[in-house]
Design an enzyme around this catalytic site. Sequence first.
Site, PDB file in Angstrom:
ATOM      1  N   ASP A  35       0.825  -1.214   0.000  1.00 45.43           N
ATOM      2  CA  ASP A  35       0.000   0.000   0.000  1.00 45.43           C
ATOM      3  C   ASP A  35       0.859   1.263   0.000  1.00 45.43           C
ATOM      4  O   ASP A  35       1.964   1.272   0.548  1.00 45.43           O
ATOM      5  CB  ASP A  35      -0.918  -0.023   1.238  1.00 45.43           C
ATOM      6  CG  ASP A  35      -2.089   0.937   1.104  1.00 45.43           C
ATOM      7  OD1 ASP A  35      -2.382   1.394  -0.016  1.00 45.43           O
ATOM      8  OD2 ASP A  35      -2.717   1.236   2.147  1.00 45.43           O
TER       9      ASP A  35
ATOM     10  N   LEU B 171      10.800 -20.756  -4.301  1.00 47.85           N
ATOM     11  CA  LEU B 171       9.990 -19.744  -3.622  1.00 47.85           C
ATOM     12  C   LEU B 171       8.589 -19.811  -4.230  1.00 47.85           C
ATOM     13  O   LEU B 171       8.447 -19.913  -5.449  1.00 47.85           O
ATOM     14  CB  LEU B 171      10.579 -18.340  -3.850  1.00 47.85           C
ATOM     15  CG  LEU B 171       9.752 -17.172  -3.307  1.00 47.85           C
ATOM     16  CD1 LEU B 171       9.875 -17.074  -1.782  1.00 47.85           C
ATOM     17  CD2 LEU B 171      10.194 -15.840  -3.924  1.00 47.85           C
TER      18      LEU B 171
ATOM     19  N   HIS C   4       2.354   3.388  -9.048  1.00 50.33           N
ATOM     20  CA  HIS C   4       2.115   1.958  -9.268  1.00 50.33           C
ATOM     21  C   HIS C   4       3.285   1.329 -10.042  1.00 50.33           C
ATOM     22  O   HIS C   4       3.701   0.217  -9.745  1.00 50.33           O
ATOM     23  CB  HIS C   4       0.810   1.741 -10.040  1.00 50.33           C
ATOM     24  CG  HIS C   4      -0.418   2.171  -9.279  1.00 50.33           C
ATOM     25  ND1 HIS C   4      -0.583   1.897  -7.941  1.00 50.33           N
ATOM     26  CD2 HIS C   4      -1.532   2.851  -9.664  1.00 50.33           C
ATOM     27  CE1 HIS C   4      -1.755   2.396  -7.540  1.00 50.33           C
ATOM     28  NE2 HIS C   4      -2.333   2.983  -8.556  1.00 50.33           N
TER      29      HIS C   4
HETATM   30  C1  IPE Z   1      -5.587  -2.683  -0.312  1.00 47.61           C
HETATM   31  O1  IPE Z   1      -5.211  -1.355  -0.415  1.00 47.61           O
HETATM   32  C2  IPE Z   1      -5.519  -3.348  -1.659  1.00 47.61           C
HETATM   33  C3  IPE Z   1      -4.186  -3.567  -2.217  1.00 47.61           C
HETATM   34  C4  IPE Z   1      -3.056  -3.251  -1.649  1.00 47.61           C
HETATM   35  C5  IPE Z   1      -4.144  -4.232  -3.494  1.00 47.61           C
HETATM   36  P1  IPE Z   1      -6.266  -0.174  -0.599  1.00 47.61           P
HETATM   37  O2  IPE Z   1      -5.485   1.060  -0.698  1.00 47.61           O
HETATM   38  O3  IPE Z   1      -7.197  -0.492  -1.696  1.00 47.61           O
HETATM   39  O4  IPE Z   1      -7.087  -0.247   0.773  1.00 47.61           O
HETATM   40  P2  IPE Z   1      -7.975   0.845   1.499  1.00 47.61           P
HETATM   41  O5  IPE Z   1      -9.017   1.306   0.534  1.00 47.61           O
HETATM   42  O6  IPE Z   1      -7.081   1.964   1.910  1.00 47.61           O
HETATM   43  O7  IPE Z   1      -8.554   0.137   2.682  1.00 47.61           O
HETATM   44  C1  IPE Z   2      -1.448   0.344  -3.356  1.00 48.36           C
HETATM   45  O1  IPE Z   2      -1.289   1.715  -3.426  1.00 48.36           O
HETATM   46  C2  IPE Z   2      -1.740  -0.283  -4.696  1.00 48.36           C
HETATM   47  C3  IPE Z   2      -3.135  -0.717  -4.864  1.00 48.36           C
HETATM   48  C4  IPE Z   2      -4.097  -0.634  -3.997  1.00 48.36           C
HETATM   49  C5  IPE Z   2      -3.470  -1.294  -6.148  1.00 48.36           C
HETATM   50  P1  IPE Z   2      -2.530   2.710  -3.407  1.00 48.36           P
HETATM   51  O2  IPE Z   2      -2.920   2.976  -4.823  1.00 48.36           O
HETATM   52  O3  IPE Z   2      -3.620   2.204  -2.555  1.00 48.36           O
HETATM   53  O4  IPE Z   2      -1.844   3.987  -2.801  1.00 48.36           O
HETATM   54  P2  IPE Z   2      -2.446   4.969  -1.697  1.00 48.36           P
HETATM   55  O5  IPE Z   2      -2.932   4.116  -0.566  1.00 48.36           O
HETATM   56  O6  IPE Z   2      -3.559   5.722  -2.338  1.00 48.36           O
HETATM   57  O7  IPE Z   2      -1.297   5.829  -1.317  1.00 48.36           O
HETATM   58 MG    MG Z   3      -4.069   2.417  -0.602  1.00 48.34          MG
END
Ligand code: IPE
Ligand code: IPE
Ligand code: MG
Length: 240
Positions: free
Chosen positions: A18, A129, A35
Amino acid sequence: MTAPAPAPPPQHVAIIMDGNGRWAKQRGRPRTFGHAEGVEALRRTVEAAGELGVRYLTVFGFSTENWRRPAEEVSALFDLLRLYVARDLDRLVEDGVRVRVIGSRVGLQSDIAAIIADAETRTAANSTLHLTIAFNYGGQDEIARAARRLAEDTAAGKLDPASIDAACFAAYLDTADLPAPDLLIRTSGEQRLSNFMLWQAAYAELVFVDVLWPDFGKQALAQAIEEYRGRERRFGGHGA
Ligand code: IPE
Ligand code: IPE
Ligand code: MG
């Protein structure tokens, strides 16, 4: 007196990757840039996991709730899965990495389904792995899909309802072939599961780190593993 043997490393590490969006925002760049950098972090982490003695690495790449994001971002995330497999599959095959993808295949474009099948088939004999990518994955969806198949088998007379217990149920989950995660890491400072591994994380040690996912790598993974090694796991029993 001899010192106690150090706790073993976790066999299975699961990571909620995240913070890509915030990482990009800090740099005044679009979320998709974050990303893309996240894929680099994934590469580093796969390599580091092997070096640190981890046997199973499961990463959360796209949740069933991530469809709520703008179509443009969703499509960029799908493109990155395509790109990651296209660029890295040969090396993963060579390095003995077994790739699995868990999650619903419903709603995935047919080329993505084919890419997933190819990655799983080409690495099926590997075992150095075990890399599992949770893509279009949600714990509640996974449990509901498992319950549906269980009900189908019961209705077809293949399964006696009286024989359904936790182990029987777990065999219907996407993770049927995997051990439960020992250590679950979430980056970016958020402290929630966001529908990840709801069943499997029952006794996982949770480690929340402030690092945003694109900055994650060997050092951050080693630190989380150190924290895990200092924990006492009791599984409902008494401490040692
Ligand atoms: C969880 O992260 C999903 C992934 C890392 C793929 P999100 O960024 O979507 O989660 P919330 O919305 O903050 O809970
Ligand atoms: C995690 O990063 C990747 C996915 C959920 C696909 P985010 O896109 O959720 O990044 P933040 O949480 O908005 O910083
Ligand atoms: Mg996120």
